[in-house]
Motif scaffolding. Structure first.
Motif, PDB file in Angstrom:
ATOM      1  N   SER A  62       0.743  -1.153   0.036  1.00  0.00           N
ATOM      2  CA  SER A  62      -0.074   0.111   0.036  1.00  0.00           C
ATOM      3  C   SER A  62       0.907   1.310  -0.179  1.00  0.00           C
ATOM      4  N   GLY A  63       2.201   1.163   0.349  1.00  0.00           N
ATOM      5  CA  GLY A  63       3.112   1.964   0.436  1.00  0.00           C
ATOM      6  C   GLY A  63       2.885   2.983   1.565  1.00  0.00           C
ATOM      7  N   MET A  64       2.226   2.205   2.666  1.00  0.00           N
ATOM      8  CA  MET A  64       2.020   3.068   4.004  1.00  0.00           C
ATOM      9  C   MET A  64       2.614   2.026   4.997  1.00  0.00           C
ATOM     10  N   THR A  65       3.440   2.855   6.012  1.00  0.00           N
ATOM     11  CA  THR A  65       4.020   2.359   7.331  1.00  0.00           C
ATOM     12  C   THR A  65       2.826   2.433   8.130  1.00  0.00           C
ATOM     13  N   PRO A  66       2.790   1.463   9.334  1.00  0.00           N
ATOM     14  CA  PRO A  66       1.790   1.736  10.368  1.00  0.00           C
ATOM     15  C   PRO A  66       1.254   2.972  10.765  1.00  0.00           C
ATOM     16  N   ALA A  67       2.407   3.924  11.044  1.00  0.00           N
ATOM     17  CA  ALA A  67       1.832   5.529  11.360  1.00  0.00           C
ATOM     18  C   ALA A  67       1.166   5.957  10.216  1.00  0.00           C
ATOM     19  N   ASP A  68       1.446   5.613   8.997  1.00  0.00           N
ATOM     20  CA  ASP A  68       0.805   6.257   7.764  1.00  0.00           C
ATOM     21  C   ASP A  68      -0.472   5.912   7.487  1.00  0.00           C
ATOM     22  N   PHE A  69      -0.531   4.507   7.912  1.00  0.00           N
ATOM     23  CA  PHE A  69      -2.014   4.064   7.917  1.00  0.00           C
ATOM     24  C   PHE A  69      -2.961   4.636   8.801  1.00  0.00           C
ATOM     25  N   LYS A  70      -2.433   4.794  10.092  1.00  0.00           N
ATOM     26  CA  LYS A  70      -3.244   5.389  11.083  1.00  0.00           C
ATOM     27  C   LYS A  70      -3.768   6.792  11.000  1.00  0.00           C
ATOM     28  N   ALA A  71      -2.533   7.503  10.237  1.00  0.00           N
ATOM     29  CA  ALA A  71      -2.855   8.770   9.748  1.00  0.00           C
ATOM     30  C   ALA A  71      -4.126   8.986   8.837  1.00  0.00           C
ATOM     31  N   PHE A  72      -3.892   7.959   7.760  1.00  0.00           N
ATOM     32  CA  PHE A  72      -4.823   8.025   6.740  1.00  0.00           C
ATOM     33  C   PHE A  72      -6.288   7.715   7.147  1.00  0.00           C
ATOM     34  N   VAL A  73      -6.369   6.798   8.114  1.00  0.00           N
ATOM     35  CA  VAL A  73      -7.849   6.525   8.513  1.00  0.00           C
ATOM     36  C   VAL A  73      -8.136   7.654   9.423  1.00  0.00           C
ATOM     37  N   LEU A  74      -7.409   8.136  10.306  1.00  0.00           N
ATOM     38  CA  LEU A  74      -8.015   9.329  11.090  1.00  0.00           C
ATOM     39  C   LEU A  74      -8.252  10.534  10.201  1.00  0.00           C
ATOM     40  N   ALA A  75      -7.471  10.780   9.053  1.00  0.00           N
ATOM     41  CA  ALA A  75      -7.818  11.896   8.256  1.00  0.00           C
ATOM     42  C   ALA A  75      -9.103  11.676   7.755  1.00  0.00           C
ATOM     43  N   LYS A  76      -9.276  10.170   7.399  1.00  0.00           N
ATOM     44  CA  LYS A  76     -10.772  10.150   6.665  1.00  0.00           C
ATOM     45  C   LYS A  76     -11.752  10.066   7.641  1.00  0.00           C
ATOM     46  N   ALA A  77     -11.512   9.676   8.679  1.00  0.00           N
ATOM     47  CA  ALA A  77     -12.663   9.929   9.820  1.00  0.00           C
ATOM     48  C   ALA A  77     -12.821  11.327  10.269  1.00  0.00           C
ATOM     49  N   LYS A  78     -11.957  12.203  10.270  1.00  0.00           N
ATOM     50  CA  LYS A  78     -12.052  13.808  10.303  1.00  0.00           C
ATOM     51  C   LYS A  78     -12.994  14.343   9.247  1.00  0.00           C
ATOM     52  N   GLU A  79     -12.740  13.962   8.084  1.00  0.00           N
ATOM     53  CA  GLU A  79     -13.556  14.484   6.781  1.00  0.00           C
ATOM     54  C   GLU A  79     -15.087  14.051   7.029  1.00  0.00           C
ATOM     55  N   ILE A  80     -14.975  12.971   7.689  1.00  0.00           N
ATOM     56  CA  ILE A  80     -16.447  12.132   7.658  1.00  0.00           C
ATOM     57  C   ILE A  80     -17.204  12.485   8.745  1.00  0.00           C
ATOM     58  N   GLY A  81     -16.586  12.968   9.912  1.00  0.00           N
ATOM     59  CA  GLY A  81     -17.087  13.327  11.222  1.00  0.00           C
ATOM     60  C   GLY A  81     -17.477  12.106  11.863  1.00  0.00           C
ATOM     61  N   CYS A  82     -16.464  11.070  11.902  1.00  0.00           N
ATOM     62  CA  CYS A  82     -16.625   9.930  12.662  1.00  0.00           C
ATOM     63  C   CYS A  82     -15.523  10.106  14.047  1.00  0.00           C
ATOM     64  N   ASP A  83     -16.308   9.735  15.024  1.00  0.00           N
ATOM     65  CA  ASP A  83     -15.768  10.045  16.301  1.00  0.00           C
ATOM     66  C   ASP A  83     -14.464   9.069  16.329  1.00  0.00           C
ATOM     67  N   PRO A  84     -13.046   9.664  16.341  1.00  0.00           N
ATOM     68  CA  PRO A  84     -11.932   8.813  16.360  1.00  0.00           C
ATOM     69  C   PRO A  84     -12.016   7.476  17.730  1.00  0.00           C
ATOM     70  N   ALA A  85     -12.565   7.911  18.710  1.00  0.00           N
ATOM     71  CA  ALA A  85     -12.686   7.026  19.817  1.00  0.00           C
ATOM     72  C   ALA A  85     -13.365   5.764  19.575  1.00  0.00           C
ATOM     73  N   LYS A  86     -14.263   5.822  18.364  1.00  0.00           N
ATOM     74  CA  LYS A  86     -14.898   4.685  18.105  1.00  0.00           C
ATOM     75  C   LYS A  86     -14.289   3.649  17.124  1.00  0.00           C
ATOM     76  N   ILE A  87     -13.073   3.965  16.575  1.00  0.00           N
ATOM     77  CA  ILE A  87     -12.338   3.314  15.771  1.00  0.00           C
ATOM     78  C   ILE A  87     -11.131   2.429  16.273  1.00  0.00           C
ATOM     79  N   TYR A  88     -11.381   1.238  15.953  1.00  0.00           N
ATOM     80  CA  TYR A  88     -10.234   0.342  16.457  1.00  0.00           C
ATOM     81  C   TYR A  88      -9.204   0.023  15.360  1.00  0.00           C
ATOM     82  N   LEU A  89      -7.991  -0.129  15.572  1.00  0.00           N
ATOM     83  CA  LEU A  89      -7.142  -0.190  14.320  1.00  0.00           C
ATOM     84  C   LEU A  89      -6.387  -1.751  14.966  1.00  0.00           C
TER      85      LEU A  89
END
Length: 438
Positions: A62-89
């Motif tokens: 994917s071209g992503m490190t674990p830190a990159d993947f977390k940042a990718f998901v959290l950036a999407k969550a911010k755009e969408i308005g999903c509470d990051p506290a509800k996300i398990y990685l």
């Protein structure tokens, strides 16, 4: 330190309440967004996992490190308005999987860095998988449970040390929970239909638990063993070209009954793609607390993209030079770089042509990030947005989405239509898991 609330799955299961969670194993943007939107819209938790070959310290495919993947998901969550506290990685099949051609010393050094980086990045569900042979293992002898467990416990030790590092940066960091065992095909799918799949024997499951518990104790990880919440077993399910091997309660009855002897552990089920929602619910009722799904989600996205391509083709009839030719571009990319499908698809040229497009194993998912494929998709979306998607064509090729558009609950936009098709699959898992109770 905050406790990992994924442990509640065990509490619910042991109290006789069939609650679980589905795990979306994907880095596909449409899938990630659909998962996050579902969590937002239903006020639920969600679990998103990456595999060792998808995301690693060097970027994975994917071209992503674990830190990159977390940042990718959290950036999407911010755009969408999903509470990051509800996300398990989660990290899936973490171990020497992608470096098994190396001797143990080198392969395990790689694996130690891998698990360290996942935990340090804040992933809170770690599947430790050391079931594969490395270069200096005897190719003619079965890898012993003791060797598998010893290597696994070594990685757990690294995870615990990495968590202590993380706590220095974030005192509120949640402790990871662990999954052990691997009675499943390699990540990405089996290379042969069914691959001799059999339900895990009870004695093998119990021996896995016993050897891992001893290995953790030998590493001084008695307390960490309490954070092992699940063991991967094969309950008799498998996704394959033609669909899946369907769950059969009767065949798995002895295995499923055995989990009741372990008050702190549930089963984790891999390759649950394409089971009906009723079979998925049976799995959860029988003790599978985590249902892994990957190709089933990207297949839904691919199916929607093909439907949009057919809509574009028919709407632009007579103007073919203006169309994206998305399906043809994807086929060209797959033929030019066959490594991601050649070992998985078998048959004559006609059969391979069909499988590259429509196989339930969905090897096409590896080609969606290809620049030419991405450009074709963007052009298709641009064409459909400019012209406006004809409702008659939408009804023909995406009838479920057509109904939602007519009812005013879904925007008639290509990206929204793709995500909604993915949500059709997600909703079947939500029906099965009752994860709204977590």
């Amino acid at each position: 330190m905050p406790e990992n609330s994924l442990k509640h799955i065990v509490e619910y299961q042991k109290a006789g309440n069939p609650v679980g969670i589905y795990s979306a194993c994907s880095s596909n943007s449409f899938v990630i967004e659909a998962v996050l939107e579902e969590a937002r819209d239903h006020n639920e938790v969600c679990l998103i996992e990456s595999t060792a070959n998808q995301v690693d310290q060097n970027g994975g495919y994917s071209g992503m490190t674990p830190a990159d993947f977390k940042a990718f998901v959290l950036a999407k969550a911010k755009e969408i308005g999903c509470d990051p506290a509800k996300i398990y990685l989660g990290g899936d099949h973490l171990g020497p999987l992608t470096v098994a051609h190396l001797p143990e010393a080198e392969a395990m050094a790689y694996a130690r860095t891998l698990v360290h980086d996942y935990v340090k990045a804040g992933f809170t569900k770690i599947h430790i998988d050391t079931s594969m042979k490395v270069a200096d293992d005897d190719p003619n002898e079965r890898l012993s449970d003791e060797t598998i467990a010893r290597r696994g416990a070594e990685l757990a030790r690294v995870c615990e040390d990495a968590y202590q590092e993380l706590l220095k940066e974030d005192p509120n960091a949640v402790r990871p929970v662990y999954i052990v065992g691997s009675e499943v095909p390699i990540p990405g799918g089996a290379t042969e239909d069914n691959s001799g799949m059999q339900v895990t024997r009870v004695e093998d499951f119990k021996n896995t638990v016993a050897t891992f518990e001893k290995a953790f104790k030998d590493q001084g990880l008695e307390e960490t063993w309490k954070d092992v919440i699940a063991v991967v077993v094969q309950p008799g399910v498998e996704e394959k070209d033609a669909g899946c091997t369907e769950y059969d309660r009767a065949k798995a009855a002895e295995l499923m009954a055995s989990i009741k002897e372990f008050p702190n552990i549930v089963f984790e089920g891999h390759s649950t793609d394409y089971q009906t929602k009723y079979k998925l619910r049976e799995l959860v009722e029988d003790g599978v607390g985590v249902l892994k799904v990957g190709p089933g989600l990207t297949y839904g996205a691919r199916e929607a993209l093909f439907s949009l391509a057919y809509i574009e083709e028919n709407m632009f009839h007579g103007r073919e030079d203006e169309t994206s030719h998305f399906i043809d571009v994807l086929e060209k990319a797959m033929l030019e770089t066959p490594k991601n499908w050649a070992k998985h698809y078998h048959g004559n040229e006609n059969e391979l042509w069909f499988k590259r497009k429509f196989s339930f194993s969905d090897r096409s998912r590896y080609y969606m990030p290809n620049p030419e494929v991405k450009a074709a998709m963007d052009k298709m979306f641009e064409n459909l947005r400019k012209e406006g998607i004809n409702l008659a064509a939408l009804s023909q090729f995406m009838p479920m989405q057509y109904t939602k558009v007519r009812e005013g609950v879904l925007q008639n936009d290509p990206a929204e239509l793709v995500k909604d098709r993915v949500k059709n699959t997600i909703d079947e898992y939500r029906f099965a898991t009752h994860q709204n109770e977590l």
